[in-house]
Design an enzyme around this catalytic site. Structure first.
Site, PDB file in Angstrom:
ATOM      1  NE  ARG A  13      71.659 -27.659  47.992  1.00  0.00           N
ATOM      2  CZ  ARG A  13      72.813 -26.995  48.109  1.00  0.00           C
ATOM      3  NH1 ARG A  13      73.099 -26.018  47.273  1.00  0.00           N
ATOM      4  NH2 ARG A  13      73.673 -27.318  49.051  1.00  0.00           N
ATOM      5  CG  ASP A  64      72.875 -35.630  43.797  1.00  0.00           C
ATOM      6  OD1 ASP A  64      73.037 -34.400  43.905  1.00  0.00           O
ATOM      7  OD2 ASP A  64      73.460 -36.467  44.510  1.00  0.00           O
ATOM      8  CE1 TYR A 114      67.675 -38.268  50.032  1.00  0.00           C
ATOM      9  CE2 TYR A 114      68.298 -37.578  52.242  1.00  0.00           C
ATOM     10  CZ  TYR A 114      68.077 -37.281  50.909  1.00  0.00           C
ATOM     11  OH  TYR A 114      68.245 -35.995  50.463  1.00  0.00           O
ATOM     12  NE  ARG A 128      74.121 -41.453  43.964  1.00  0.00           N
ATOM     13  CZ  ARG A 128      74.400 -40.662  42.920  1.00  0.00           C
ATOM     14  NH1 ARG A 128      74.003 -39.391  42.918  1.00  0.00           N
ATOM     15  NH2 ARG A 128      75.073 -41.136  41.890  1.00  0.00           N
TER      16      ARG A 128
END
Length: 249
Positions: free
Chosen positions: A54, A56, A114, A202
């Site tokens: 999911r 952002d 990522y 992040r």
């Protein structure tokens, strides 16, 4: 005669700039909403999808994985062509595969990869503004890598979980790779783990940026992990530099 239900796994790429995130939200433009609407139009039946991650608002993907089921008899090799002909310009289907009814793109995933891109020069690049985070102060990539090394392993990553998480289980994750390298005026990061907490990548990147600026010593990252205190870690890095690259099964 009963119509056979078929199950498909799609690899999806999208630019997250104009989305309120992956997950469906009322009165918001989301990746899930656009995918379900477009797949339903092509398959000519209501569609609900399952996603591997999911992401952002503002976060991109080159390797998001989704699953849907349909009674439509379209050949699997035609699915990317049929869907891409109707998709908005910021979403593309890269691959379609047959899968089983039992397959779940989120719960069956073994790892996620990522990437994070930093535009590290005095003035920001116009061409990178949607896919990179601009940091004008020169960052020390070697110090950032030393700090990233503390993050590799099985740890309780509660210090890097943002408020607002709906997590109900453990905050322990197994992070197997965190690489930081300078590529000219760009800093490229790659991180792999079995799963991630809410905004964990992040928040780790935001902490490493502080290290790269010389504001935090590399070894302090070990103390941040041990503290299990979000206030000890750095600020949350902006979303546009982050991209979900691959989900492995």
């Amino acid at each position: 005669m009963a119509v056979a239900v078929r199950h498909f796994k799609l690899t999806v790429e999208y630019e997250g700039t104009k989305f309120a995130g992956f997950q469906w939200q009322k009165d918001q433009r989301t990746v899930q909403g656009e995918l379900e609407k477009t797949i339903a139009k092509v398959m000519q039946e209501p569609i609900r999808i399952l996603g591997a991650g999911r992401t952002d608002a503002g976060v991109h993907a080159t390797g998001q994985v989704i699953k849907f089921q349909t009674c439509n008899g379209i050949p699997v090799d035609r699915i990317p062509y049929a869907l891409n002909a109707e998709m908005p310009s910021d979403i593309r289907i890269r691959r379609a595969e047959k899968t089983s009814a039992e397959f779940h793109p989120r719960y069956d995933a073994k790892s996620r990869r990522y990437a994070y891109l930093i535009d590290n020069k005095r003035f920001p690049s116009v061409l990178l503004r949607r896919v990179a985070t601009h940091v004008p102060q020169r960052l020390d990539a070697d110090r950032m890598q030393l700090a990233a090394d503390y993050l590799v392993g099985t740890h309780n990553f509660a210090s890097f979980e943002a408020a607002g998480s709906d997590r109900t289980g453990s905050s322990v994750r197994d992070l197997t790779l965190f690489r930081v390298r300078r590529d000219g005026s760009r800093i490229r990061m790659g991180v792999v783990a079995n799963a991630f907490l809410y905004k964990m990548v992040r928040n780790m990147v935001g902490t490493l940026i502080q290290v790269g600026m010389g504001r935090v010593p590399s070894e302090h990252v070990g103390e941040i992990i041990e503290s299990c205190n979000r206030k000890m870690a750095g600020p949350t890095a902006p979303p546009q530099g982050l991209c979900l690259v691959k989900v492995s099964y």
